[in-house]
Design a protein around this motif. Structure first.
Motif, PDB file in Angstrom:
ATOM      1  N   GLU A 198       2.701   4.036   7.546  1.00 15.08           N
ATOM      2  CA  GLU A 198       1.766   4.485   6.500  1.00 15.08           C
ATOM      3  C   GLU A 198       0.374   4.813   7.035  1.00 15.08           C
ATOM      4  OE1 GLU A 198       1.825   1.423   3.565  1.00 15.08           O
ATOM      5  OE2 GLU A 198       3.928   1.751   3.071  1.00 15.08           O
ATOM      6  N   ASN A 246      -3.883   5.978   2.622  1.00 10.06           N
ATOM      7  CA  ASN A 246      -3.698   4.535   2.691  1.00 10.06           C
ATOM      8  C   ASN A 246      -5.083   3.882   2.762  1.00 10.06           C
ATOM      9  OD1 ASN A 246      -3.242   1.892   3.371  1.00 10.06           O
ATOM     10  ND2 ASN A 246      -1.617   2.357   4.840  1.00 10.06           N
ATOM     11  N   PHE A 292       0.820  -1.206   0.000  1.00 15.62           N
ATOM     12  CA  PHE A 292       0.000   0.000   0.000  1.00 15.62           C
ATOM     13  C   PHE A 292       0.855   1.258   0.000  1.00 15.62           C
ATOM     14  CE2 PHE A 292      -2.972  -3.129   1.697  1.00 15.62           C
ATOM     15  CZ  PHE A 292      -4.105  -2.864   0.952  1.00 15.62           C
ATOM     16  N   SER A 293       2.032   1.175  -0.611  1.00 16.03           N
ATOM     17  CA  SER A 293       2.874   2.375  -0.513  1.00 16.03           C
ATOM     18  C   SER A 293       3.483   2.748  -1.866  1.00 16.03           C
ATOM     19  CB  SER A 293       3.996   2.127   0.498  1.00 16.03           C
ATOM     20  OG  SER A 293       4.675   0.950   0.160  1.00 16.03           O
ATOM     21  N   LEU A 309       0.598   2.927  -4.937  1.00 12.72           N
ATOM     22  CA  LEU A 309      -0.552   3.593  -4.342  1.00 12.72           C
ATOM     23  C   LEU A 309      -1.381   4.276  -5.422  1.00 12.72           C
ATOM     24  CD1 LEU A 309      -2.006   4.350  -1.728  1.00 12.72           C
ATOM     25  CD2 LEU A 309      -0.459   6.256  -1.455  1.00 12.72           C
TER      26      LEU A 309
END
Lengths: 747, 747
Positions: free
Chosen positions: B558, B563, A424-425, A429
């Motif tokens: 995060e 996110n 998720f980065s 993203l």
């Protein structure tokens, strides 16, 4: 294949959709209008509806002019692109026009549907086809104008000197500017939903409380002075309001996906070709979906004497047909466009389609009397109205569980498919967020058809009203009732679908907000960006801020959950949903009260009560119209002003919190209100069927269930659906005022 | 002065509070119990209440044993400190004990208060004093045990080898371990609030629906079989439940502030002395507040024939006295402790006190029939129950606006005062969060007294019940009614206060969660911390993670609003509040239904109906008890399991989202439900006063208002207050399972 070439499908599909809308419209107009009495009734409803819409557009026009001027001033000071004020207007105009045409069609159609139902041989099939194709006018107009607006602006911005720059950057700029067009559609939708919702329920509650409860009239009794207003309400709320709502979701999801696609490629330093592929994909899927919707419409037909299940099967055949085809077609589109991760993106689209269906199923489970929850509420009617309300609220609150789980799993799934890996980065993203956007596009791709099934409901309802008021007899009424009952089921699932797509669209818009902030920062050039007015040190030059990745941006602007500004934004967002609902609930209450008083006044005249003197319908229509106009101002102002104010005081971090809190709180509250309302409605209907262990009409048990139904009216038709708009509009307002957020924040 | 020396005020205050609790208890026991009939009634209620509590503690014990074992296993694997399983139990035991003693006192007191009111000369004053001092037993026991638990564990951890390390680090470790003790109190509070809430409203709704509505009995008519259960309900819900709820807020706010204080100094690389000052400040303020509460209690008295205003003035005199003194004293405490920014922190405390008062005032405005909102609902009763419900829901939703604004402004204010400057980043963030915690401590500092005014309500209510059932005559009943009416006002403001303090406490707990995560990371030492099971690369060694500042920590994990895990956590959190409310609403519905059937069955016996045969009270008590026990399991399990599950699947980011969404959504929903419920209750009372333009009892207008009141019962006494616990418990669960969150997350 070259995306530029494929793009031409979009304006072409727009023309096809609008063409068939016209064909269906004129086809409907050719149908027989029935007796003079039927024409008279239809005339009253049409006049009332048009009078309302005219009044509403006046108020909306004032708002639009003021806001366009504000945008003009912002553009003058470089806080916004010069095109925005104009684009804002076209979004509003097209959305309004779609609602206008859809409603005009509905008010022409309902009398004709009643007339079609008079055919003893093939009445049901004729009625269904006529009602459904008239509903399709709304569906196809919404889709057609949506695609027209999008493709028109894209061509203009791409081929003139209005946007500077080249390559991926130009695409990013074009798509993020286009996104702001959605604001016009949003604002139009807000007024349509809130005003229409208040109108329809003030009339409905007023008509029921006096007519049904005090005088024991039947539904649509011509002696009830509020009957016409009630029928008008179905049109302004369920046709024009629903149309504007979904116009916004439709345009919003396509525009947000396009913007996210361009941004994702920019973040990954990809090529122009790649960016074009991702920008074109949502538009082309929408276009192909529109064409498939037209095909689906032609498939819907049934035979005389069909029962509820067969009628439903007829509608489902059309929906399934288009659904399966668009699922297949979108895989082809992504592949032909030459997108690397076409299979993953197809997964996102497929997930969007499935989530839409699942939310619809859950809605059906919680609001249909085939299942336990509604039966549970009906049982609670044996101990009076209080337990009906308690159990209905309980069921509605519990019903929020699965839609949230589906949205959560669907969003994660769409994200992961698009991002291509479980992370998720960073750069992924951006691609993941694109996946969420395109899932919303998938859910809405066959909107032309699904909206037709929605608009079909109020048309059938009005046809029943016309039949009742024109004394067409039992057999005709039973046919219109069969069509109407089906309409109630499709309305419930349609509402679930509207909420689900609003949530996904709002999530995509939230993601786009950050892109808009970066564009706005870029416009500041060498000027310094400050975190807040009181903070001494700048966080960077505008041109630098514009180049930050999402993670860096969020970090520098302190958009983490330990920042009190974010947390408090979440609080305000959640509260705003409640405030908004409370205001609209009370608005219905007040407007209904005026209606009750007027109906009581008229019925105290013995001649009116006995039906020898005509009731003054126009007066009731005027009361609803004025009530709706007056009451829609404050909630609408709040929806527009709070995001701006939050930005000015608490900056980007506060706005993110506000949007997240408003989105989550608003979605859950909307599902609760829609499902409680739907469940109460059907608990009453279940009791009316007379099935054991409950009794039929006009018993204390039935009376208790009527209380639930009346409370449910503003739940499901005013406050609940208005929240769909609120969650999208707040994101839209933030997007168009991103320039302000970057330039100034107090704390 | 040396903080170590000042610390001894804490155990001393604990002893003083418990001593006076004992004095008031034995003083009350010496009062006359009245006639045999009065003793009999009081006996029934006492037995019923004790039977319930015994049953509840059995269920709770099972939960506690299971969870203690789970914690034991976690500790074995190094995911948690070894002390936690034991500490968890003491938190639960003290909280349960406080509720037990408070309730025992209340059930002994109510008959005696009725007897005191029989004094024709000084009955009102005697009754007020007795009821109030009996209520004070709960207040002082809660505060006394809270301070005892805190000071006991602090001494143990500070002076034995249980905690390793030295200096600031040791303090950080001690305070974060202590924080987890709150989990026991939280869990006890959950069962007390949910079980008690279901019990009390099942009995109340059941008693009202049949007794009042069908048979037109008066309140507390001895022929109504559910009367005793109804009176028992006031004790288990409003005394034991409220006590456990605020025990948790009290202990939680002090412990969270202490932990945040130590962490803030560690972040700023300050000295041990500075850390000690900040750790001691909340404890000492709590201790001094406890002593001032005792003084305040002695000030409450009134004269015979006092009216509502004078009675209220008597209570307010005590509250204002302690409030002003603690405001002054806390400035002194902070100064004497030698805290650098003592004036700023005093500002935070003062803001906490003011926010508590303001939320109480808003609650009063929206729920008292002196003001417009309740009158508006009452007016809507003229058009039937449906409009009562619509307007009540509208008013309740709108009423969420100001409490949220106060919490938002108060939190920002407390943050800024403590941080000493207008910035939300870096080291100041820690100090600012400490300010939020200590604001909660300020709000709750005089809990001994405010809780006395809360517990006073149900005692007076029960006294009225006893007077009615024992046929003590009009004049006695009118005195108990005067006391009871006052109790309703204090209960409404008390609820606002409970919600407000829960929100601030939960915010402080949320901030502490990050500290607990760092401690947990530190325990992992050289082991790598992974963002998720699927992510390939570690984000750092455990020992490194433990040294990160808040901003860095949030960044690496995060926890930003872009996110999807965070966003979706917010969705799930908001949904959870609704699910929890829906389950408890339906629980009340189901339990009330069993009660209705039992009451109907008993009253179908003509002798019972005529009062010649005694109703079977025990059976109704048993039905409520069983209903509450059965129905409290699922909501409680959800509250405990969802945060753990979210952590396992979506990791730290998901948990932060969950807590933020749950906190914001839960707070707004709780305010809405409490205020709608209170407003309906008083709209009914307003109509009963017979003031124009509405009529008195047993008219259609009154009947409509009774429906609102019945719906409001579970709103304001079951679901709404249970949310206070939910928002705190979810943070607590996350805090104690922080070890798991650090060690593993799937996505």
């Amino acid at each position: 294949m070259n995306p530029e070439t494929l793009f031409w499908i979009v304006p072409a599909a727009s023309v096809v959709a609008l063409l068939f809308a016209a064909i269906f419209f004129f086809g409907m107009k050719k149908a027989d209008e029935g007796t003079d009495r039927m024409k008279e009734i239809a005339g009253y409803v049409r006049e009332g509806a048009m009078a309302y819409l005219k009044q509403q557009y006046k108020v909306v026009a004032i708002f639009f002019v003021i806001i366009a001027i504000v945008f003009g001033v912002m553009a003058y000071y470089g806080l916004q692109n010069n095109i925005v004020p104009v684009a804002f207007l076209t979004g509003g105009i097209f959305s309004g026009l779609a609602g206008f045409i859809g409603m005009k069609t509905a008010t022409y159609a309902s009398g004709r549907v009643a007339e079609a139902c008079r055919d003893e041989v093939d009445g049901l099939n004729k009625g269904l086809k006529l009602a459904f194709r008239s509903g399709a006018v709304l569906g196809l107009t919404v889709v057609g104008f949506g695609l027209l607006d999008i493709s028109g602006w894209y061509l203009l911005l791409d081929n003139t000197g209005l946007v500077q720059g080249t390559g991926v950057e130009k695409l990013v700029e074009i798509t993020t500017i286009m996104l702001t067009f959605g604001m016009g559609a949003s604002l139009q939708a807000l007024f349509a939903r809130v005003g229409g919702g208040i109108y329809t329920k003030a009339a409905d509650v007023g008509a029921d409380l006096v007519g049904k409860t005090e005088f024991h009239f039947n539904e649509d009794d011509p002696r009830n002075p509020a009957t016409i207003a009630d029928n008008v309400g179905d049109n302004v709320g369920d046709v024009a309001g629903m149309g504007a709502d979904l116009y916004e979701s439709y345009a919003g999801s396509i525009l947000a996906s396009a913007a996210l696609g361009a941004a994702a490629v920019a973040a990954a330093h990809g090529t122009v070709d790649q960016a074009m592929q991702l920008v074109m994909a949502p538009m082309i899927i929408g276009a192909v979906g529109a064409i498939l919707s037209v095909l689906g419409i032609f498939i819907v037909r049934t035979k005389q004497g069909a029962n509820q299940t067969q009628l439903m099967a007829a509608l489902n055949r059309g929906i399934n047909f288009s659904g399966v085809l668009i699922a297949l077609a979108s895989a082809g589109i992504l592949y032909v466009l030459g997108i690397d991760n076409w299979l993953g993106l197809w997964g996102s689209i497929f997930i969007g389609l499935v989530v839409g269906i699942l939310i619809g199923k859950v809605t059906e489970y919680y609001t249909s009397f085939e299942f336990k929850p509604v039966k549970f509420i009906a049982e609670n009617a044996t101990t009076g109205p209080a337990t009906v309300i308690i159990s209905g609220i309980g069921v509605g609150m519990i019903s929020t569980c699965w839609p949230v789980i589906f949205i959560v799993l669907g969003t994660i799934g769409a994200y992961l498919c698009a991002a291509g890996e479980l992370s998720f980065s960073g750069e992924n993203l951006s691609m993941g967020l694109y996946g969420i956007g395109i899932a919303a596009v998938g859910m809405l791709s066959t909107l032309g058809l699904t909206l037709a099934t929605d608009a079909y409901g109020p048309i059938s309802d009005n046809a029943g009203g016309n039949a009742e008021m024109s004394n067409l007899g039992e057999s005709v009424r039973s046919r219109t009732d069969a069509l109407d009952a089906l309409g109630n089921t499709t309305a419930a699932t349609g509402k679930g679908f509207a909420i689900g797509s609003a949530a996904l669209t709002a999530l995509a818009l939230l993601a786009s907000y950050i892109e808009e902030l970066k564009i706005a920062a870029g416009r500041l050039g060498d000027s310094e960006v400050f975190l807040s007015y009181f903070s001494g040190t700048p966080i960077g030059k505008g041109s630098e801020v514009a180049t930050w990745g999402i993670a860096e941006f969020m970090n520098k602007f302190e958009v983490t959950l330990m920042n009190p500004k974010v947390l408090l934004g979440v609080f305000v967002g959640a509260m705003l949903s409640f405030l908004f609902c409370g205001l609209t609930m009370n608005a219905v209450g007040r407007a209904a009260k005026s209606m009750v008083e007027e109906v009581r006044r008229q019925l105290s005249d013995k001649e009116v009560f006995e039906g020898t003197k005509k009731a003054d319908y126009a007066r009731c229509v005027a009361i609803s119209t004025q009530g709706a106009q007056r009451e829609m101002i404050i909630p609408s102002l709040i929806a527009v002003i709070v995001p701006i104010l939050t930005g000015l005081v608490m900056g980007v971090a506060g706005v993110f919190g506000l949007l997240a809190g408003g989105l989550a709180g608003g979605f859950v509250l909307a599902v609760f209100m829609a499902n409680s309302g739907g469940a109460w409605d059907n608990a009453k209907k279940y009791i009316e069927t007379g099935d054991a262990p409950f009794c039929g009409k006009h018993t204390p048990v039935h009376d208790a269930s009527v209380v639930g139904d009346t409370v449910g009216d503003p739940f499901k038709d005013t406050s609940g659906p208005s929240l769909n708009i609120l969650i999208k509009l707040m994101s839209m307002v933030s997007i168009v005022t991103a320039g302000l957020n970057i330039a100034f924040s107090l704390l």
